[in-house]
Design a protein around this motif. Structure first.
Motif, short mmCIF file in Angstrom:
data_model
loop_
_atom_site.label_atom_id
_atom_site.label_comp_id
_atom_site.label_asym_id
_atom_site.label_seq_id
_atom_site.Cartn_x
_atom_site.Cartn_y
_atom_site.Cartn_z
N VAL A 192 3.00 36.92 -15.81
CA VAL A 192 2.80 35.59 -16.37
C VAL A 192 3.42 34.54 -15.46
O VAL A 192 2.86 33.46 -15.27
CB VAL A 192 3.41 35.50 -17.79
N THR A 193 4.57 34.88 -14.86
CA THR A 193 5.23 33.94 -13.95
C THR A 193 4.33 33.62 -12.76
O THR A 193 4.22 32.46 -12.33
CB THR A 193 6.56 34.52 -13.45
N HIS A 234 -6.26 31.98 -20.37
CA HIS A 234 -5.12 32.90 -20.37
C HIS A 234 -4.50 33.00 -21.76
O HIS A 234 -4.49 32.03 -22.52
CB HIS A 234 -4.07 32.41 -19.36
N ARG A 235 -3.96 34.16 -22.06
CA ARG A 235 -3.36 34.37 -23.39
C ARG A 235 -2.08 33.57 -23.59
O ARG A 235 -1.67 33.28 -24.71
CB ARG A 235 -3.08 35.86 -23.61
N SER A 236 -1.41 33.20 -22.48
CA SER A 236 -0.15 32.49 -22.58
C SER A 236 -0.37 30.98 -22.54
O SER A 236 -0.99 30.44 -21.63
CB SER A 236 0.78 32.88 -21.41
N ARG A 249 1.85 28.90 -21.88
CA ARG A 249 2.59 28.39 -20.73
C ARG A 249 1.70 28.28 -19.51
O ARG A 249 1.86 27.37 -18.68
CB ARG A 249 3.79 29.31 -20.44
#
Length: 257
Positions: free
Chosen positions: A3-4, A25-27, A29
């Motif tokens: 994710v980063t 994207h699922r995130s 962030r």
């Protein structure tokens, strides 16, 4: 990729196709970084303006408000009033509504949320929209009109006659911020206003004449009267730090009394 890594790609990527993929994207962030990326295309931004996460929607609105006319108008019609507020130039973006196309400003002038209309009231450069907002049903929109730097004297007269004392007080306060000199008739009107808010604001104006202070030293409101007496004794020195026209912050009603 982690994710980063995806966040870094969403933040620094320049491929609109790649950003469009990351927008799913699922995130949140990752999606919020895509929404803030100037290389994201308009279609991607409009999709993110409807995202499930509020922070993503607001980021998309902030990026999209300077895009093509069709994109800006679509954002201004968002079902999320916070997105519309950002487009109008609200707290999330700190920009002026005057950068918006006139038809978008007109649309936001009719917005059901006063938070959106306030942004247009303070910054619009269009006379017809300003006139409409000076008659707005919500006092905060009318107060915001008092801060519009395109006001003319005829507009100030309309606002000085407003039915709500807070609006009239903001007119008095804003004239001080602009450095406008008031006539004796205007000073007298404020000193005799039925609202203690207006009389307090007149008292704390930087150029208040001594005769106004002496008049308010006999004011029926204890707070106004006491401060007028103190100002008179101290030679009209300032008794407060500028910032709010009222002696104490009080919660506002959602509509006019």
């Amino acid at each position: 990729m982690s994710v980063t890594d995806d966040i870094s790609e969403a933040r620094g990527g320049t491929s609109s196709a790649g950003l469009s993929e990351l927008a799913q994207h699922r995130s949140a962030r990752v999606r919020v970084e895509v929404a803030g990326n100037p290389h994201a295309d308009d279609q991607t931004l409009l999709a993110l303006a409807g995202d499930a996460a509020p922070v993503v929607r607001l980021a998309a609105a902030a990026t999209g408000r300077s895009r093509a006319h069709g994109t800006v108008r679509a954002l201004a019609a968002s079902p999320d009033w916070r997105v519309r507020e950002v487009v109008a130039g609200g707290e999330a973006e700190k920009t002026e509504a005057s950068t918006l196309p006139r038809d978008v400003q007109a649309l936001l002038t009719e917005d059901p949320r006063w938070q959106v209309r306030v942004c247009i009231a303070e910054h619009t450069q269009h006379r017809d929209l300003l006139t409409r907002l000076m008659a707005d049903a919500h006092l905060r929109a009318r107060k915001a009109c008092a801060l519009n730097r395109r006001l003319e004297e005829t507009d100030l007269e309309v606002l000085r006659a407003d039915r709500n004392g807070e609006v009239r007080a903001w007119v008095s306060w804003s004239s001080g911020l602009r450095g406008w000199r008031k006539s004796r008739e205007q000073w007298l009107r404020e000193a005799q206003d039925r609202s203690a808010d207006v009389r307090w604001t007149a008292l704390n104006h930087g150029d208040v004449p001594r005769w106004v202070v002496e008049t308010l030293a006999d004011d029926p409101d204890e707070t106004v009267r006491t401060h007028a007496q103190q100002r008179s004794q101290q030679g009209l020195s300032r008794l407060r730090t500028p910032g709010t026209p009222f002696p104490a912050a009080a919660p506002e009603a959602p509509a006019d009394p």
